[in-house]
Enzyme design. Structure first.
Site, PDB file in Angstrom:
ATOM      1  N   ARG A  18       0.834  -1.210   0.000  1.00 40.55           N
ATOM      2  CA  ARG A  18       0.000   0.000   0.000  1.00 40.55           C
ATOM      3  C   ARG A  18       0.867   1.257   0.000  1.00 40.55           C
ATOM      4  O   ARG A  18       0.597   2.200  -0.733  1.00 40.55           O
ATOM      5  CB  ARG A  18      -0.964   0.013   1.191  1.00 40.55           C
ATOM      6  CG  ARG A  18      -2.060  -1.023   1.081  1.00 40.55           C
ATOM      7  CD  ARG A  18      -2.962  -1.017   2.290  1.00 40.55           C
ATOM      8  NE  ARG A  18      -2.163  -1.262   3.487  1.00 40.55           N
ATOM      9  CZ  ARG A  18      -2.508  -0.928   4.717  1.00 40.55           C
ATOM     10  NH1 ARG A  18      -3.660  -0.323   4.949  1.00 40.55           N
ATOM     11  NH2 ARG A  18      -1.737  -1.195   5.737  1.00 40.55           N
ATOM     12  N   ASN A  36      -6.400  -2.575   2.179  1.00 40.94           N
ATOM     13  CA  ASN A  36      -6.378  -4.016   2.377  1.00 40.94           C
ATOM     14  C   ASN A  36      -7.799  -4.526   2.536  1.00 40.94           C
ATOM     15  O   ASN A  36      -8.641  -3.865   3.146  1.00 40.94           O
ATOM     16  CB  ASN A  36      -5.592  -4.384   3.637  1.00 40.94           C
ATOM     17  CG  ASN A  36      -4.099  -4.283   3.462  1.00 40.94           C
ATOM     18  OD1 ASN A  36      -3.585  -4.248   2.350  1.00 40.94           O
ATOM     19  ND2 ASN A  36      -3.373  -4.236   4.567  1.00 40.94           N
TER      20      ASN A  36
END
Length: 90
Positions: A18, A36
């Site tokens: 990320r 996520n």
């Protein structure tokens, strides 16, 4: 401007994906979000011009860190959306 939803499958959680995706998006002037999912996948919503998004997706496929292993990218068109920046959703 185009917006794409990208569902990323593979070893993409707990490996800096990320963070590195956010950095890549910022370098390419792409706006959107990354988060996520409980399934172990990562969901990305990315907005930019066609060329920016093509470059973004190509670099995602290569992996954004040495620890990322992407087994699948499911890319779908989404209604155009303008985000103010690119950020991680927790």
């Amino acid at each position: 401007m185009e917006t794409k939803r990208i569902l990323v499958t593979g070893q993409v959680q707990g490996v800096g994906f990320r963070w590195s995706t956010t950095r890549l998006a910022q370098q390419l002037n792409i706006t959107g979000t990354v988060k996520n999912l409980t399934s172990g996948q990562v969901a990305i919503v990315a907005s930019g011009d066609s060329e920016q998004l093509d470059t973004f997706i190509a670099q995602l496929r290569q992996g954004t860190t040495p620890w990322v292993v992407i087994t699948d990218l499911d890319i779908t068109d989404s209604p155009a959306h303008h985000f103010s920046d690119f950020r991680i959703i927790i």
